[in-house]
Write a protein that holds these residues in place. Structure first.
Motif, PDB file in Angstrom:
ATOM      1  N   VAL A 217      61.750  63.655 -41.860  1.00 54.92           N
ATOM      2  CA  VAL A 217      62.199  62.763 -40.793  1.00 54.92           C
ATOM      3  C   VAL A 217      62.644  63.632 -39.618  1.00 54.92           C
ATOM      4  O   VAL A 217      63.606  64.392 -39.724  1.00 54.92           O
ATOM      5  CB  VAL A 217      63.375  61.873 -41.261  1.00 54.92           C
ATOM      6  N   LYS A 218      61.947  63.518 -38.503  1.00 55.45           N
ATOM      7  CA  LYS A 218      62.283  64.326 -37.326  1.00 55.45           C
ATOM      8  C   LYS A 218      61.850  63.590 -36.068  1.00 55.45           C
ATOM      9  O   LYS A 218      61.171  62.557 -36.138  1.00 55.45           O
ATOM     10  CB  LYS A 218      61.618  65.700 -37.402  1.00 55.45           C
ATOM     11  N   SER A 219      62.238  64.127 -34.926  1.00 52.41           N
ATOM     12  CA  SER A 219      61.889  63.525 -33.647  1.00 52.41           C
ATOM     13  C   SER A 219      60.873  64.392 -32.932  1.00 52.41           C
ATOM     14  O   SER A 219      60.950  65.631 -32.967  1.00 52.41           O
ATOM     15  CB  SER A 219      63.136  63.361 -32.768  1.00 52.41           C
ATOM     16  N   ALA A 220      59.945  63.747 -32.250  1.00 55.20           N
ATOM     17  CA  ALA A 220      58.963  64.486 -31.456  1.00 55.20           C
ATOM     18  C   ALA A 220      59.616  65.149 -30.241  1.00 55.20           C
ATOM     19  O   ALA A 220      59.008  66.015 -29.611  1.00 55.20           O
ATOM     20  CB  ALA A 220      57.852  63.542 -30.999  1.00 55.20           C
ATOM     21  N   ASP A 221      60.847  64.747 -29.924  1.00 62.39           N
ATOM     22  CA  ASP A 221      61.532  65.262 -28.740  1.00 62.39           C
ATOM     23  C   ASP A 221      62.463  66.423 -29.039  1.00 62.39           C
ATOM     24  O   ASP A 221      63.200  66.873 -28.155  1.00 62.39           O
ATOM     25  CB  ASP A 221      62.325  64.132 -28.077  1.00 62.39           C
ATOM     26  N   GLY A 222      62.460  66.904 -30.278  1.00 63.10           N
ATOM     27  CA  GLY A 222      63.312  68.031 -30.616  1.00 63.10           C
ATOM     28  C   GLY A 222      64.363  67.671 -31.645  1.00 63.10           C
ATOM     29  O   GLY A 222      64.287  66.622 -32.287  1.00 63.10           O
ATOM     30  N   PRO A 223      65.368  68.519 -31.817  1.00 61.70           N
ATOM     31  CA  PRO A 223      66.389  68.291 -32.850  1.00 61.70           C
ATOM     32  C   PRO A 223      67.165  66.999 -32.633  1.00 61.70           C
ATOM     33  O   PRO A 223      67.264  66.501 -31.506  1.00 61.70           O
ATOM     34  CB  PRO A 223      67.304  69.510 -32.703  1.00 61.70           C
ATOM     35  N   PHE A 224      67.710  66.473 -33.720  1.00 59.22           N
ATOM     36  CA  PHE A 224      68.645  65.360 -33.623  1.00 59.22           C
ATOM     37  C   PHE A 224      69.954  65.902 -33.044  1.00 59.22           C
ATOM     38  O   PHE A 224      70.562  66.795 -33.613  1.00 59.22           O
ATOM     39  CB  PHE A 224      68.891  64.753 -35.002  1.00 59.22           C
TER      40      PHE A 224
END
Length: 262
Positions: A217-224
């Motif tokens: 589970v991660k974001s395409a925009d970088g770290p949470f």
């Protein structure tokens, strides 16, 4: 709210109390305004939310929490004031001189959504029944020093499993939300979780289509990032599960409002 007679030093607490913070950051006290020392000596205040697990016995300024995935962790840097009009934290003749608590989020929010593939016809029900985040450091702690938010060092330890909150189906409250959307731009909201900032997480995801273990589970925009919300979309079909994530705007839905601080 915590009060100290020493600037940036909360190893010795003068007093602590629960107060309400209005949407503009103004502190609303349940009884009298803060008691100030005589002769104009300053007092120093900082705000914490929720009430720390060790609120009854803060040792050397250290406060701790156990995260449950549902409650935000917030911190307000130090305010200073004395008894003289114009220098008070609250209750000045000119209200514009009253000081406000500015709370900052110390966690990130994952908002889980789901969408079904348009060509999926063999199953009538698509539901996400459980989301378990793995190796989430669920103990938070820091030493209260009244510092600016950017200088606050929060330690997150004791990793373990943490379950997301899932929304229930209004038409059938015994079950989780029925996923009907086939539009990835307008997925169905299925739940959320609040947890420490991280580059990514791993989750076990249980659905009516089956269980999918150790999914990234991660974001395409970088770290949470703390203080931000992230939309995590689960794409379900008979062929399996794929996950996409994007960062949303600043986390404004939890700012302000009424919160109890100790």
């Amino acid at each position: 709210m915590l009060c100290s007679h020493k600037e940036n030093d909360y190893t010795s607490i003068a007093w602590k109390r629960e107060v309400t913070v209005a949407t503009d950051g103004t502190v609303v006290y349940p009884d009298a305004t803060p008691l100030y020392p005589h002769y104009g000596a300053f007092v120093y205040l900082t705000g914490l939310h929720p009430i720390p697990a060790n609120a009854g016995r803060i040792v050397k300024g250290l406060v701790t929490w156990t995260l449950d995935g549902t409650t935000d962790l917030m911190y307000a840097p130090q305010l200073a004031g004395n008894r003289w009009d114009g220098f008070r934290i609250h209750g000045n003749t000119d209200p514009k001189l009253d000081k406000t608590l500015e709370f900052n989020h110390q966690l990130t929010q994952l908002r889980f959504c789901a969408v079904r593939k348009a060509n999926t016809v063999e199953s009538n029900e698509f539901r996400v029944t459980r989301i378990t985040l793995k190796a989430v450091p669920a103990k938070a702690s820091f030493t209260v020093a009244g510092v600016a938010e950017k200088d606050l060092a929060v330690d997150f330890t004791e990793p373990g499993d943490l379950a997301a909150v899932l929304y229930m189906d209004k038409a059938n409250p015994s079950k989780t939300v029925l996923v009907t959307s086939t539009d990835a731009d307008n997925p169905d909201a299925v739940g959320y979780v609040l947890l420490p900032a991280a580059a990514k997480y791993t989750a076990d995801i249980e659905t009516t289509l089956g269980t999918f273990l150790s999914r990234e589970v991660k974001s395409a925009d970088g770290p949470f990032t703390k203080g931000y919300a992230n939309q995590i979309t689960l794409h379900l079909s008979e062929d399996g599960l794929s996950i996409t994530g994007v960062q949303l705007e600043d986390w404004t839905d939890e700012d302000g409002g009424e919160v109890n601080v100790n």
